[in-house]
Design an enzyme around this catalytic site. Structure first.
Site, PDB file in Angstrom:
ATOM      1  CB  CYS A  36      51.282  66.170  37.369  1.00 33.34           C
ATOM      2  SG  CYS A  36      52.711  66.611  38.350  1.00 33.34           S
ATOM      3  CE  LYS A  76      53.534  79.960  27.629  1.00 33.53           C
ATOM      4  NZ  LYS A  76      52.528  80.225  28.704  1.00 33.53           N
ATOM      5  CD  GLU A 107      46.233  64.838  34.584  1.00 28.41           C
ATOM      6  OE1 GLU A 107      46.204  65.330  33.435  1.00 28.41           O
ATOM      7  OE2 GLU A 107      47.207  64.963  35.346  1.00 28.41           O
ATOM      8  CD  GLU A 166      59.065  66.173  34.900  1.00 31.68           C
ATOM      9  OE1 GLU A 166      58.160  65.360  35.168  1.00 31.68           O
ATOM     10  OE2 GLU A 166      60.254  65.993  35.194  1.00 31.68           O
TER      11      GLU A 166
HETATM   12  P1  NAD Z   1      48.658  73.012  29.633  1.00 27.43           P
HETATM   13  O1  NAD Z   1      49.356  71.989  28.808  1.00 27.43           O
HETATM   14  O2  NAD Z   1      47.367  73.532  29.149  1.00 27.43           O
HETATM   15  O3  NAD Z   1      49.582  74.290  29.848  1.00 27.43           O
HETATM   16  C1  NAD Z   1      50.916  74.194  30.255  1.00 27.43           C
HETATM   17  C2  NAD Z   1      51.713  75.290  29.584  1.00 27.43           C
HETATM   18  O4  NAD Z   1      51.648  75.112  28.184  1.00 27.43           O
HETATM   19  C3  NAD Z   1      51.201  76.702  29.877  1.00 27.43           C
HETATM   20  O5  NAD Z   1      52.311  77.555  30.011  1.00 27.43           O
HETATM   21  C4  NAD Z   1      50.422  77.033  28.628  1.00 27.43           C
HETATM   22  O6  NAD Z   1      50.385  78.411  28.360  1.00 27.43           O
HETATM   23  C5  NAD Z   1      51.227  76.310  27.576  1.00 27.43           C
HETATM   24  N1  NAD Z   1      50.450  75.998  26.383  1.00 27.43           N
HETATM   25  C6  NAD Z   1      49.126  75.717  26.300  1.00 27.43           C
HETATM   26  N2  NAD Z   1      48.764  75.527  25.025  1.00 27.43           N
HETATM   27  C7  NAD Z   1      49.876  75.698  24.281  1.00 27.43           C
HETATM   28  C8  NAD Z   1      50.156  75.645  22.889  1.00 27.43           C
HETATM   29  N3  NAD Z   1      49.194  75.375  22.004  1.00 27.43           N
HETATM   30  N4  NAD Z   1      51.413  75.862  22.479  1.00 27.43           N
HETATM   31  C9  NAD Z   1      52.383  76.128  23.364  1.00 27.43           C
HETATM   32  N5  NAD Z   1      52.196  76.213  24.688  1.00 27.43           N
HETATM   33  C10 NAD Z   1      50.959  75.991  25.146  1.00 27.43           C
HETATM   34  O7  NAD Z   1      48.561  72.369  31.072  1.00 27.43           O
HETATM   35  P2  NAD Z   1      47.915  73.009  32.368  1.00 27.43           P
HETATM   36  O8  NAD Z   1      46.449  72.892  32.278  1.00 27.43           O
HETATM   37  O9  NAD Z   1      48.500  74.350  32.640  1.00 27.43           O
HETATM   38  O10 NAD Z   1      48.487  72.039  33.483  1.00 27.43           O
HETATM   39  C11 NAD Z   1      47.869  70.860  33.833  1.00 27.43           C
HETATM   40  C12 NAD Z   1      48.584  69.669  33.227  1.00 27.43           C
HETATM   41  O11 NAD Z   1      49.959  69.718  33.567  1.00 27.43           O
HETATM   42  C13 NAD Z   1      48.061  68.363  33.789  1.00 27.43           C
HETATM   43  O12 NAD Z   1      47.945  67.400  32.761  1.00 27.43           O
HETATM   44  C14 NAD Z   1      49.146  67.952  34.767  1.00 27.43           C
HETATM   45  O13 NAD Z   1      49.199  66.580  35.026  1.00 27.43           O
HETATM   46  C15 NAD Z   1      50.379  68.463  34.103  1.00 27.43           C
HETATM   47  N6  NAD Z   1      51.451  68.678  35.071  1.00 27.43           N
HETATM   48  C16 NAD Z   1      52.521  67.852  35.031  1.00 27.43           C
HETATM   49  C17 NAD Z   1      53.541  67.997  35.942  1.00 27.43           C
HETATM   50  C18 NAD Z   1      54.727  67.081  35.918  1.00 27.43           C
HETATM   51  O14 NAD Z   1      55.726  67.416  36.530  1.00 27.43           O
HETATM   52  N7  NAD Z   1      54.674  65.945  35.254  1.00 27.43           N
HETATM   53  C19 NAD Z   1      53.490  69.015  36.902  1.00 27.43           C
HETATM   54  C20 NAD Z   1      52.373  69.848  36.918  1.00 27.43           C
HETATM   55  C21 NAD Z   1      51.372  69.671  35.984  1.00 27.43           C
END
Ligand code: NAD
Length: 480
Positions: free
Chosen positions: A287, A177, A384, A253
């Site tokens: 990230c 997803k 962040e 992650e």
């Molecule tokens: P997010 O947590 O909002 O979304 C990530 C995923 O989770 C998306 O697919 C989203 O649809 C899903 N999601 C959102 N709310 C949800 C819920 N209530 N239930 C289930 N799934 C849900 O994060 P984002 O804004 O897309 O990404 C940014 C974040 O990701 C930052 O904090 C960044 O540091 C982190 N990130 C980490 C890595 C890593 O490898 N550690 C890599 C890239 C990004």
């Protein structure tokens, strides 16, 4: 701007393109806020169907020769490179990153297919002799099963291939997803994997803007044995709680608050060059982005000036324009969040030596910003930021820098610049993070174990370690 020809905009389930039972939602172009297209919104029945076809396909896929699983990934790697320009353009279009960043991501993302295609034939077990000498300890490894993969919008290709690659190499099938802001890149990847020979049902992609409903349904399904999530720490924590109900094997992650330490003996030119990579790749929406610049007080002003000069020279523009160096942020909410953190940090006493003012629309832009004299407990120092903002905090010495760096609940990446390698390695050892760039502003490498400690995650992706997340070990107690 319209979608390039041949980009799928339906979901991919059981080897076929499908509509969703819960309607559609719109995908926007962050460079101007216009609608690019509508994609399906998966309903509960779609989720159950995708998990069903993935479970059916997984048995045969696990029994497929490792070499053949590897060859599918190898062909997908080649297909990604052959379609590099299309993939890069599509990512710039739906995510907003510059074409240079997008091309870099396609190469990086494709490497996960090549790397794990090579790892597919190296899944081994072990034979040990028990300490008593009487018994043998035999182990072999098998795929976990159906994997639910959830990816963020900031690296729409690489975050998907970093999970699909090891999952398929191990013999798992997947339901991916992608983030609601960037579903199109994942759909094109599904098409390339299909063309590369991934059997029907092995790779499924569901799109939705109601992620909670999808993950609840999938995690409640006994056929789903693995959850791999990349995204924010808040959502990761919630998913870990949901996964606990059925003890689903979970990899996370999560977010970072990455310190970038510049000691007084560092080569400042190299440090600024590294800072540009660590801060400005993907417009700061990574990230691994340097989030706090902890700079020795002797050089803090000089470093700040040079960094502001380099960041100020970047051309702001739509992701898809060839000369853009800094594209838009992902959406209006992201811009609000960045502006709020900058405003609170300035109100706390910092000064904006570059940027800090939002340009007028259209599009979701935030300019390159450097904040000097940042108080240690202010928003930009503790949260962040996820944008092109560089807060500079001056530190007394190495111990002071480490104390601030390690005070965070996050522990993803750290960066250290020093002219003394031994000193640098000592700092690396003391930093509470999963990865460190020592005199380097870029840590990502498909052959390296990527991941965080503390609230930045669980497990590692990439490297030899990456496939472990998709394998279980069976131990056979025996004697002969
Ligand atoms: P997010 O947590 O909002 O979304 C990530 C995923 O989770 C998306 O697919 C989203 O649809 C899903 N999601 C959102 N709310 C949800 C819920 N209530 N239930 C289930 N799934 C849900 O994060 P984002 O804004 O897309 O990404 C940014 C974040 O990701 C930052 O904090 C960044 O540091 C982190 N990130 C980490 C890595 C890593 O490898 N550690 C890599 C890239 C990004």
């Amino acid at each position: 701007m319209s979608l390039p020809a041949g980009v799928p905009s339906q979901m991919f389930v059981g080897g076929e393109w499908a509509d969703g039972s819960a309607g559609t939602f719109e995908v926007l172009n962050p460079s101007d806020g216009s609608v690019l297209c509508a994609v399906p919104r998966a309903g509960v029945d779609d989720v159950q169907r995708a998990v069903g076809v993935a479970a059916d396909a997984q048995r045969d896929w696990a029994a497929t020769a490792p070499r053949e699983r590897g060859e599918v990934l190898r062909r997908a790697f080649e297909a990604m490179l052959a379609r590099k320009e299309d993939l890069a353009f599509l990512m710039s279009l739906e995510m907003g990153k510059s074409l240079t960043d997008a091309r870099g991501e396609v190469s990086y993302a494709a490497e996960f297919f090549r790397w794990f295609g090579e790892e597919a034939v190296r899944i081994d077990g072990a034979l040990r002799t028990a300490p008593s000498g009487a018994n043998r300890i035999l182990t072999f490894r098998k795929p976990v099963g159906v994997a639910l993969l959830l990816t963020p919008w900031n690296f729409p290709a690489a975050m998907a291939t970093r999970k699909i690659g090891p999952a398929l190499a191990a013999g798992c099938s997947v339901v991916l997803k992608p983030a609601e802001d960037t579903p199109l890149t994942a759909l094109l990847l599904a098409q390339l994997l299909h063309e590369a020979g991934a059997p029907a049902g092995v790779v499924n992609v569901l799109t939705t803007d109601r992620p909670g409903e999808l993950t609840e349904t999938a995690l409640a399904d006994a056929r789903v044995r693995k959850l791999s999530f990349t995204g924010s720490t808040g959502v990761g924590r919630m998913l870990l709680k949901q996964a606990a109900d059925r003890i689903v094997n979970t990899s996370l992650e999560l977010g970072g608050n990455d310190p970038f330490i510049v000691l007084e003996d560092a080569d400042l030119d190299a440090a600024v060059q590294g800072a540009m990579l660590a801060k400005m790749r993907n417009g700061g929406q990574a990230c691994t982005a340097a989030n706090r610049f902890l700079v020795a007080e002797q050089v803090a002003e000089d470093f700040g000036k040079r960094l502001a000069e380099a960041m100020g020279a970047l051309r702001l523009g739509p992701g898809t324009a060839e000369d853009t160096q800094l594209g838009p942020m992902i959406n209006a909410k992201a811009v609000e969040g960045i502006a709020d953190k900058v405003d609170r940090t300035v109100a706390a006493g910092a000064s904006a030596v570059l940027g800090g003012e939002r340009p007028d629309g259209p599009g979701f832009f935030y300019p390159a910003t450097v904040l000097a004299g940042v108080p240690r407990d202010s928003a930009a120092a503790t949260e962040e930021v996820f944008g092109p903002v560089a807060p500079i905090i001056s530190v007394r010495d190495e111990d002071d820098a480490l104390a601030i760096a390690n005070a965070s609940e996050m522990g993803l990446t750290g960066y250290v610049y020093t002219g003394d390698l031994a000193r640098g390695l000592r700092v690396c050892e003391r930093l509470e993070v999963g990865m460190v760039g020592l005199n380097r502003g870029l840590v990502s490498d498909p052959a390296a174990p990527f991941g965080g400690v503390k609230q930045s995650g669980l497990g590692r992706e990439g490297g030899y370690e990456g496939i472990d997340a998709y394998l279980e070990t069976t131990y056979v107690a025996t004697a002969w």
